[in-house]
Design a protein around this motif. Sequence first.
Motif, PDB file in Angstrom:
ATOM      1  N   GLN A   5       0.825  -1.209   0.000  1.00  0.00           N
ATOM      2  CA  GLN A   5       0.000   0.000   0.000  1.00  0.00           C
ATOM      3  C   GLN A   5       0.857   1.255   0.000  1.00  0.00           C
ATOM      4  O   GLN A   5       1.932   1.267   0.593  1.00  0.00           O
ATOM      5  CB  GLN A   5      -0.865   0.040   1.263  1.00  0.00           C
ATOM      6  N   LEU A   6       0.365   2.272  -0.668  1.00  0.00           N
ATOM      7  CA  LEU A   6       0.969   3.589  -0.516  1.00  0.00           C
ATOM      8  C   LEU A   6      -0.158   4.621  -0.591  1.00  0.00           C
ATOM      9  O   LEU A   6      -1.248   4.312  -1.071  1.00  0.00           O
ATOM     10  CB  LEU A   6       2.018   3.865  -1.605  1.00  0.00           C
ATOM     11  N   MET A   7       0.087   5.802  -0.040  1.00  0.00           N
ATOM     12  CA  MET A   7      -0.905   6.855  -0.186  1.00  0.00           C
ATOM     13  C   MET A   7      -0.335   7.923  -1.097  1.00  0.00           C
ATOM     14  O   MET A   7       0.783   8.389  -0.881  1.00  0.00           O
ATOM     15  CB  MET A   7      -1.303   7.444   1.157  1.00  0.00           C
ATOM     16  N   THR A   8      -1.077   8.302  -2.133  1.00  0.00           N
ATOM     17  CA  THR A   8      -0.536   9.275  -3.078  1.00  0.00           C
ATOM     18  C   THR A   8      -0.468  10.650  -2.421  1.00  0.00           C
ATOM     19  O   THR A   8      -1.404  11.085  -1.753  1.00  0.00           O
ATOM     20  CB  THR A   8      -1.377   9.355  -4.364  1.00  0.00           C
ATOM     21  N   THR A   9       0.666  11.317  -2.596  1.00  0.00           N
ATOM     22  CA  THR A   9       0.890  12.612  -1.959  1.00  0.00           C
ATOM     23  C   THR A   9      -0.067  13.671  -2.512  1.00  0.00           C
ATOM     24  O   THR A   9      -0.669  14.427  -1.765  1.00  0.00           O
ATOM     25  CB  THR A   9       2.347  13.076  -2.206  1.00  0.00           C
ATOM     26  N   HIS A  16      -3.476   0.163  -3.598  1.00  0.00           N
ATOM     27  CA  HIS A  16      -3.081  -1.217  -3.314  1.00  0.00           C
ATOM     28  C   HIS A  16      -2.386  -1.721  -4.572  1.00  0.00           C
ATOM     29  O   HIS A  16      -2.968  -1.668  -5.654  1.00  0.00           O
ATOM     30  CB  HIS A  16      -4.310  -2.069  -3.002  1.00  0.00           C
ATOM     31  N   TYR A  17      -1.164  -2.185  -4.424  1.00  0.00           N
ATOM     32  CA  TYR A  17      -0.442  -2.596  -5.625  1.00  0.00           C
ATOM     33  C   TYR A  17       0.479  -3.775  -5.346  1.00  0.00           C
ATOM     34  O   TYR A  17       0.914  -3.986  -4.221  1.00  0.00           O
ATOM     35  CB  TYR A  17       0.364  -1.421  -6.190  1.00  0.00           C
ATOM     36  N   ALA A  18       0.715  -4.519  -6.415  1.00  0.00           N
ATOM     37  CA  ALA A  18       1.683  -5.610  -6.313  1.00  0.00           C
ATOM     38  C   ALA A  18       2.969  -5.133  -6.957  1.00  0.00           C
ATOM     39  O   ALA A  18       2.939  -4.379  -7.935  1.00  0.00           O
ATOM     40  CB  ALA A  18       1.146  -6.835  -7.040  1.00  0.00           C
ATOM     41  N   ARG A  19       4.109  -5.553  -6.405  1.00  0.00           N
ATOM     42  CA  ARG A  19       5.380  -5.182  -7.013  1.00  0.00           C
ATOM     43  C   ARG A  19       6.376  -6.320  -6.802  1.00  0.00           C
ATOM     44  O   ARG A  19       6.536  -6.799  -5.680  1.00  0.00           O
ATOM     45  CB  ARG A  19       5.927  -3.893  -6.396  1.00  0.00           C
ATOM     46  N   ALA A  20       7.005  -6.736  -7.879  1.00  0.00           N
ATOM     47  CA  ALA A  20       7.995  -7.815  -7.767  1.00  0.00           C
ATOM     48  C   ALA A  20       8.931  -7.783  -8.961  1.00  0.00           C
ATOM     49  O   ALA A  20       8.601  -7.203  -9.995  1.00  0.00           O
ATOM     50  CB  ALA A  20       7.290  -9.166  -7.680  1.00  0.00           C
ATOM     51  N   GLY A  21      10.081  -8.410  -8.809  1.00  0.00           N
ATOM     52  CA  GLY A  21      11.019  -8.574  -9.918  1.00  0.00           C
ATOM     53  C   GLY A  21      12.103  -7.512  -9.960  1.00  0.00           C
ATOM     54  O   GLY A  21      12.086  -6.549  -9.187  1.00  0.00           O
ATOM     55  N   HIS A  22      13.044  -7.712 -10.876  1.00  0.00           N
ATOM     56  CA  HIS A  22      14.144  -6.776 -11.066  1.00  0.00           C
ATOM     57  C   HIS A  22      14.275  -6.453 -12.533  1.00  0.00           C
ATOM     58  O   HIS A  22      13.925  -7.263 -13.381  1.00  0.00           O
ATOM     59  CB  HIS A  22      15.452  -7.381 -10.543  1.00  0.00           C
ATOM     60  N   ALA A  53       1.952  -3.357 -10.325  1.00  0.00           N
ATOM     61  CA  ALA A  53       0.567  -3.549 -10.787  1.00  0.00           C
ATOM     62  C   ALA A  53      -0.402  -2.972  -9.770  1.00  0.00           C
ATOM     63  O   ALA A  53      -0.766  -3.640  -8.797  1.00  0.00           O
ATOM     64  CB  ALA A  53       0.301  -5.040 -11.009  1.00  0.00           C
ATOM     65  N   PRO A  54      -0.837  -1.713  -9.973  1.00  0.00           N
ATOM     66  CA  PRO A  54      -1.760  -1.111  -9.006  1.00  0.00           C
ATOM     67  C   PRO A  54      -3.216  -1.475  -9.307  1.00  0.00           C
ATOM     68  O   PRO A  54      -3.575  -1.732 -10.448  1.00  0.00           O
ATOM     69  CB  PRO A  54      -1.559   0.395  -9.213  1.00  0.00           C
ATOM     70  N   CYS A  55      -4.031  -1.519  -8.252  1.00  0.00           N
ATOM     71  CA  CYS A  55      -5.472  -1.692  -8.395  1.00  0.00           C
ATOM     72  C   CYS A  55      -6.044  -0.299  -8.686  1.00  0.00           C
ATOM     73  O   CYS A  55      -5.855   0.622  -7.900  1.00  0.00           O
ATOM     74  CB  CYS A  55      -6.021  -2.196  -7.069  1.00  0.00           C
ATOM     75  N   ALA A  56      -6.716  -0.131  -9.799  1.00  0.00           N
ATOM     76  CA  ALA A  56      -7.235   1.192 -10.155  1.00  0.00           C
ATOM     77  C   ALA A  56      -8.380   1.593  -9.217  1.00  0.00           C
ATOM     78  O   ALA A  56      -9.066   0.721  -8.674  1.00  0.00           O
ATOM     79  CB  ALA A  56      -7.717   1.180 -11.600  1.00  0.00           C
ATOM     80  N   LEU A  78      -4.078  11.234 -13.964  1.00  0.00           N
ATOM     81  CA  LEU A  78      -3.365  11.958 -12.899  1.00  0.00           C
ATOM     82  C   LEU A  78      -3.043  11.016 -11.745  1.00  0.00           C
ATOM     83  O   LEU A  78      -1.952  11.061 -11.158  1.00  0.00           O
ATOM     84  CB  LEU A  78      -4.208  13.138 -12.398  1.00  0.00           C
ATOM     85  N   HIS A  79      -4.000  10.150 -11.432  1.00  0.00           N
ATOM     86  CA  HIS A  79      -3.786   9.191 -10.346  1.00  0.00           C
ATOM     87  C   HIS A  79      -2.598   8.280 -10.662  1.00  0.00           C
ATOM     88  O   HIS A  79      -1.747   8.036  -9.802  1.00  0.00           O
ATOM     89  CB  HIS A  79      -5.062   8.372 -10.138  1.00  0.00           C
ATOM     90  N   THR A  80      -2.535   7.799 -11.908  1.00  0.00           N
ATOM     91  CA  THR A  80      -1.418   6.923 -12.289  1.00  0.00           C
ATOM     92  C   THR A  80      -0.096   7.689 -12.221  1.00  0.00           C
ATOM     93  O   THR A  80       0.926   7.154 -11.768  1.00  0.00           O
ATOM     94  CB  THR A  80      -1.638   6.366 -13.714  1.00  0.00           C
ATOM     95  N   LEU A  81      -0.106   8.939 -12.645  1.00  0.00           N
ATOM     96  CA  LEU A  81       1.107   9.767 -12.547  1.00  0.00           C
ATOM     97  C   LEU A  81       1.511   9.962 -11.082  1.00  0.00           C
ATOM     98  O   LEU A  81       2.699   9.935 -10.750  1.00  0.00           O
ATOM     99  CB  LEU A  81       0.890  11.112 -13.236  1.00  0.00           C
ATOM    100  N   ASP A  82       0.508  10.136 -10.211  1.00  0.00           N
ATOM    101  CA  ASP A  82       0.791  10.260  -8.773  1.00  0.00           C
ATOM    102  C   ASP A  82       1.541   9.031  -8.268  1.00  0.00           C
ATOM    103  O   ASP A  82       2.489   9.147  -7.475  1.00  0.00           O
ATOM    104  CB  ASP A  82      -0.517  10.391  -7.973  1.00  0.00           C
ATOM    105  N   ILE A  83       1.088   7.850  -8.724  1.00  0.00           N
ATOM    106  CA  ILE A  83       1.735   6.611  -8.277  1.00  0.00           C
ATOM    107  C   ILE A  83       3.199   6.596  -8.724  1.00  0.00           C
ATOM    108  O   ILE A  83       4.103   6.317  -7.930  1.00  0.00           O
ATOM    109  CB  ILE A  83       0.999   5.370  -8.845  1.00  0.00           C
ATOM    110  N   LEU A  84       3.425   6.936  -9.997  1.00  0.00           N
ATOM    111  CA  LEU A  84       4.804   6.952 -10.499  1.00  0.00           C
ATOM    112  C   LEU A  84       5.649   7.931  -9.696  1.00  0.00           C
ATOM    113  O   LEU A  84       6.782   7.635  -9.306  1.00  0.00           O
ATOM    114  CB  LEU A  84       4.823   7.330 -11.984  1.00  0.00           C
ATOM    115  N   ASP A  85       5.096   9.123  -9.418  1.00  0.00           N
ATOM    116  CA  ASP A  85       5.838  10.126  -8.655  1.00  0.00           C
ATOM    117  C   ASP A  85       6.193   9.606  -7.274  1.00  0.00           C
ATOM    118  O   ASP A  85       7.322   9.747  -6.813  1.00  0.00           O
ATOM    119  CB  ASP A  85       5.017  11.416  -8.520  1.00  0.00           C
TER     120      ASP A  85
END
Lengths: 265, 176
Positions: A5-9, A16-22, A53-56, A78-85
Amino acid sequence: MELKQLMTTMGGLTVHYARAGHGAPLLYLHGMLGLTSLDEAFVRLAESFDVIAPCAPGWGPAKDDLSRMDQGPLDLTLHTLDILDDLGLERVHVAGTSIGAWMAAELAAIAPQRVDRLVLVNPVGLWLEEAQGEDPFAVHPGMPSELLFTSPEQRKKHVFEGRDKVDAHVSELLDLRASAKFLWPIPDTGISKRLPRIKAPTLVVTCDKDRVVPSAHGPAWQRAIRHAELTTLSGVGHVPEMEQPGRLATLITQFLVERRVAAVA
Amino acid sequence: MAETDAEAKRLYEKHARYFFSRCLHVYPGFADAPGYRTEATIRAGLTTQMAGQSSALNQAAALSWEEMVERGYIVAGGVDSVIEQMEKLARGLKCGHLVCLLHFGDMPTELCRYSSELFATRVIPKVRNIWGEYTDHWSPKPMAKEERTVPRDPSRGAFTALEDARPALQVATGGR
């Protein structure tokens, strides 16, 4: 699949997102049924990439955030950009399926400098009078997502296996509700006029058994995007990430690494 | 409505059956647009389904005539039993206004007229006063004479009607 989990600033939404791998970062945007059953494709992609992989907003654990999004592409993008930021990712590969492919294309059109390479799998959002898909929202309430699969058995397997029956059916309906907010009644999102803004080398993937986005949409996407390749998966419907995750992951990986694929996979 | 229960069954069963098995059909794709029901409603509906219950009206198609009447899907029968059913409804539901649909399914005009007439002449007088001790605040009543609009004389034509409206229009636009 374990979700972080993260909260967008900027937006103040919990993601809620999954993250794995290199490897190179790959943003994966899910289709109409959320992150349900993405497991295998996700694991395969994580062999070559750092997959996020975020849950939209509106899907799965973010179901109550649907009302925070306007119907058009702006809030979602904008929400997706927030996640990247917030993850500190300046430039990423982006892959999306179905409604996620639409969101991916919007992101690449609105913020082209943030997208390295782009993969659009069965993208919704264009309306072609001569190639109309079936309506994914005018369906039997007892089997609402059946149209997305190649057979009723496939739906049963991917929606219900290993889950509580009522919970699975409720989330299936809620996920479709979220999709309907952006696509009902006519899945014309207006993206056709923004597609020429996409700069990223793009792979468009269609599936010959897809009843929602007919394969005939492929060439229209390819023509409108500056640097686009087109390939068709045979024997699979609207949700190749569920029905044939291995094949899809291989295709995405090959394009992102080599920038080219065979026309028929 | 008929003189006896047996006669009612003979006259109306096939029309009731037509109604329940053919007139209530909804294309499943139109039954439930996504987002139309809240999560709580979806959940409640699923739980009911899984318990083997259903509130669907067209369940009546599978019932016998006697069961349809007994379970209240329709009010039908001879004069005495219809009076009894109406009284049971009015008292059981504590309601003083019942809206009756006297035609259903493919019932022919003549049969509907016959039934309606029996209902009007033999049933209504018996049930009208079930709640006689209460004041009826809700039945629509005619307007007071001085409040009614006088219909325009059609022979004066449409432009005259506009002339009539002009003073009101001038008020609305501040005289311009």
